[in-house]
Design a protein around this motif. Structure first.
Motif, PDB file in Angstrom:
ATOM      1  N   ASP A  99       0.840  -1.379  -0.004  1.00  0.00           N
ATOM      2  CA  ASP A  99      -0.118   0.004  -0.079  1.00  0.00           C
ATOM      3  C   ASP A  99       0.767   1.422   0.032  1.00  0.00           C
ATOM      4  OD1 ASP A  99      -2.316  -1.634  -0.010  1.00  0.00           O
ATOM      5  OD2 ASP A  99      -2.839  -1.505   2.196  1.00  0.00           O
ATOM      6  N   LEU A 100       1.921   1.250   0.895  1.00  0.00           N
ATOM      7  CA  LEU A 100       2.779   2.336   0.817  1.00  0.00           C
ATOM      8  C   LEU A 100       3.710   2.739  -0.638  1.00  0.00           C
ATOM      9  CD1 LEU A 100       4.559   4.563   2.252  1.00  0.00           C
ATOM     10  CD2 LEU A 100       6.144   2.688   3.347  1.00  0.00           C
ATOM     11  N   LEU A 101       3.961   1.472  -1.135  1.00  0.00           N
ATOM     12  CA  LEU A 101       4.492   1.587  -2.357  1.00  0.00           C
ATOM     13  C   LEU A 101       3.651   1.989  -3.497  1.00  0.00           C
ATOM     14  CD1 LEU A 101       6.953  -1.634  -1.938  1.00  0.00           C
ATOM     15  CD2 LEU A 101       7.819   0.948  -2.080  1.00  0.00           C
ATOM     16  N   ALA A 102       2.600   1.827  -3.383  1.00  0.00           N
ATOM     17  CA  ALA A 102       1.547   2.120  -4.482  1.00  0.00           C
ATOM     18  C   ALA A 102       1.463   3.755  -4.576  1.00  0.00           C
ATOM     19  CB  ALA A 102       0.104   1.661  -4.195  1.00  0.00           C
ATOM     20  N   ILE A 103       1.885   4.504  -3.606  1.00  0.00           N
ATOM     21  CA  ILE A 103       1.705   5.964  -3.636  1.00  0.00           C
ATOM     22  C   ILE A 103       2.981   6.569  -4.579  1.00  0.00           C
ATOM     23  CG2 ILE A 103       1.645   8.110  -2.300  1.00  0.00           C
ATOM     24  CD1 ILE A 103       0.568   6.149   0.009  1.00  0.00           C
ATOM     25  N   PRO A 104       2.743   7.352  -5.796  1.00  0.00           N
ATOM     26  CA  PRO A 104       3.764   7.484  -6.370  1.00  0.00           C
ATOM     27  C   PRO A 104       4.564   8.888  -5.952  1.00  0.00           C
ATOM     28  CG  PRO A 104       1.852   7.883  -7.611  1.00  0.00           C
ATOM     29  CD  PRO A 104       1.498   7.397  -6.391  1.00  0.00           C
ATOM     30  N   LEU A 156      10.625  -8.427  -3.842  1.00  0.00           N
ATOM     31  CA  LEU A 156       9.479  -7.610  -4.211  1.00  0.00           C
ATOM     32  C   LEU A 156       9.992  -6.329  -4.971  1.00  0.00           C
ATOM     33  CD1 LEU A 156       6.953  -6.745  -1.510  1.00  0.00           C
ATOM     34  CD2 LEU A 156       8.059  -4.664  -2.768  1.00  0.00           C
ATOM     35  N   PHE A 157       9.191  -6.218  -6.061  1.00  0.00           N
ATOM     36  CA  PHE A 157       9.657  -5.242  -7.012  1.00  0.00           C
ATOM     37  C   PHE A 157       8.790  -4.165  -7.107  1.00  0.00           C
ATOM     38  CE2 PHE A 157      11.589  -8.985  -8.602  1.00  0.00           C
ATOM     39  CZ  PHE A 157      12.513  -8.577  -9.392  1.00  0.00           C
ATOM     40  N   ALA A 158       9.240  -2.842  -6.868  1.00  0.00           N
ATOM     41  CA  ALA A 158       8.318  -1.748  -7.203  1.00  0.00           C
ATOM     42  C   ALA A 158       9.443  -0.566  -6.742  1.00  0.00           C
ATOM     43  CB  ALA A 158       7.360  -1.514  -5.777  1.00  0.00           C
ATOM     44  N   ARG A 159       9.085   0.802  -7.374  1.00  0.00           N
ATOM     45  CA  ARG A 159       9.962   1.986  -7.045  1.00  0.00           C
ATOM     46  C   ARG A 159       9.796   2.266  -5.517  1.00  0.00           C
ATOM     47  NH1 ARG A 159      13.375   2.854  -9.048  1.00  0.00           N
ATOM     48  NH2 ARG A 159      13.355   4.030 -10.894  1.00  0.00           N
TER      49      ARG A 159
END
Ligand code: BES
Ligand code: MN
Ligand code: MN
Length: 461
Positions: A21-26, A112-115
């Motif tokens: 959820d935290l990583l979903a915020i750009p 776990l992949f994400a910016r």
């Protein structure tokens, strides 16, 4: 302690969901259009901190992006740990090079992949989850904690220094703990005791007042792209040394002891080159790769543009060309001084026939931290317990500008406890966080909280 560790093991799925959820915020700090996401991210963190039982939680405005503050001070007489991290991230572009969307956390294998997964939301979240495990099982922590999570690290922490100065009393602590760097390698935990500084510059070259037909005018005026590339080509000599006059004047010499310690680290140039897809390494002569990465200053051209770059051919003699150039600095260089020397040097070597403008975009100072403070000793034992291995000592080539200010303004030593890996694609497509390090990190921080009070003699508060 056992119930704390059991809580961590029993909540792994939820921890990952929340991190998703935290990583979903750009929260891309350099993109002004993303300011609402920066604000949303700071509020998400504040809500989360309230949920896990932290006190006095607030998002605090600065002239730039808000800072998130929270504390738990229920252990009077025990040391206070100031935990710093950043919730802003680098831009995700180029999007087409991501295997899965950058703001949709995706697990493949153990990663776990994400910016932001590694730099630095994932690593910051480690600390929140360790605190949660204590507060939810014991209702208390063995130490006092304060959180300072900023939203401008990736753009130079411009407003954080003034913030720290202004809120020095609020931020008072015995040790600063930061997870925003890497372990030496997979399965090889480390304590980092040095970071490089930075001076980030832009060069703008203007030739003729407008773009010209390269047939009608070619041969009559100096092309600004030629001028710029000749300038940049002169910035290193044949030994890979930076030619900016005075550049090395303040560089602290590597001690024989440190050189010896570096040589003992498990390292292979051949493997490193293979991983990077290069046929050979390049750098300043007379120094090993780790020395060049950690203890020598460097200069890189980060980007260059000008003229026609579209599809096909356009015969043009352009009016302008520009480049971004950054210098990584080591003790005892100063960012402002390096910027001044750079500007003077570029002006000196600029050819007649073009106008050259040099600007400084941002900077940060290099730092060496203490390696025998109570905080470092606690971190060493904590890493041994969290990862089952004695950590190595290392420096790193990246920069975290606020570390020097913690020392200068608050008189607090920092412990750099990195849980990333050097090849997690920070700032690049397919950034990831190695999940065994995420959970090993949470366990390590939980141990750190328990170990620290026995090692530190004189807590401040
Ligand atoms: N987490 C990095 C710094 C870092 C990278 C430390 C690798 C140790 C190893 C941080 O987010 C970062 O990228 N900093 C910038 C600083 C800058 C924009 C002032 C950097 O190093 O380029
Ligand atoms: Mn970072
Ligand atoms: Mn970064």
């Amino acid at each position: 302690m056992n119930s704390v560790l059991a809580y961590i093991d029993g909540n792994t799925d939820r921890y990952l969901q929340e991190l998703g959820d935290l990583l979903a915020i750009p929260s891309v700090s350099t993109d002004t259009g993303r300011f609402p996401d920066i604000v949303r991210c700071s509020e998400w963190l504040a809500d989360h901190m309230r949920g896990i039982g932290l006190h006095n939680v607030r998002t605090m405005p600065t002239p730039g992006h808000p800072v998130v503050y929270a504390e738990w001070l229920g252990a009077p007489g025990k040391p206070t740990v100031l935990i710093y991290g950043h919730y802003d991230v680098q831009p995700p572009e180029p999007l087409e090079l991501w295997t899965s969307p950058p703001f949709q956390a995706t697990i493949r294998g153990d990663d776990l992949f994400a910016r932001g997964s590694s730099d630095d939301k994932g690593q910051t979240f480690i600390h929140l989850k360790a605190v949660e495990a204590y507060l939810k099982t014991q209702g208390a922590l063995p130490v006092n904690v304060k959180f300072l999570i900023e939203g401008e690290e990736e753009i130079g922490s411009e407003h954080l220094e003034a913030f720290v100065r202004e809120h020095a009393a609020l931020l008072g602590a015995d040790v600063v703990l930061i997870s925003d760097s890497s372990m030496f390698a997979k399965g090889v935990p480390s304590i980092c005791y040095g970071l490089r500084g930075l001076a980030y510059m832009q060069i703008d070259v203007t030739g003729p007042s407008r773009d010209l037909h390269s047939g009608s005018y070619g041969g009559s005026v100096l092309n600004p792209i030629q001028a710029l590339t000749e300038i940049i080509a002169q910035l290193h000599d044949k030994n890979g040394r930076v030619t900016v006059k005075g550049f090395y004047d303040d560089v602290r010499k590597l001690s024989a002891k440190e050189r010896k310690a570096y040589k003992k680290l498990p390292w292979s140039d051949a493997k490193y080159a293979r991983d990077l897809g290069v046929r050979g390494l390049y750098g300043e002569k007379g120094f090993t790769t780790l020395e060049r990465l950690w203890a020598r200053p460097t200069l890189e051209c980060n980007g260059i543009w000008g003229g026609f770059t579209g599809e096909g051919a356009k015969t043009v003699l352009p009016s302008r060309a520009s480049a971004k150039v950054s210098m990584r600095l080591v003790p005892d260089q100063s960012s402002a001084k390096a910027a001044r020397m750079f500007e003077r040097h570029i002006k000196r070597i600029s050819p007649k026939g073009v106008q050259v403008r040099v600007r400084s975009l941002h900077g940060g100072e290099p730092v060496i931290t203490s390696i025998d403070s109570a905080g470092v000793r606690a971190a060493i034992t904590a890493l041994e317990r969290g990862f089952g291995k004695k950590p190595l000592y290392q420096r790193d080539g990246g920069s975290i500008p606020i570390v020097v200010q913690f020392k200068k303004l608050l008189k607090i030593e920092t412990v750099l406890l990195g849980f990333g890996l050097p090849d997690e694609n920070a700032h690049a497509p397919d950034e990831f966080l190695h999940l065994p390090n995420f959970f090993g990190g949470i366990r390590t921080v939980a141990h750190f909280f328990e170990i620290l009070p026995g090692l530190s003699r004189k807590p401040k508060a």
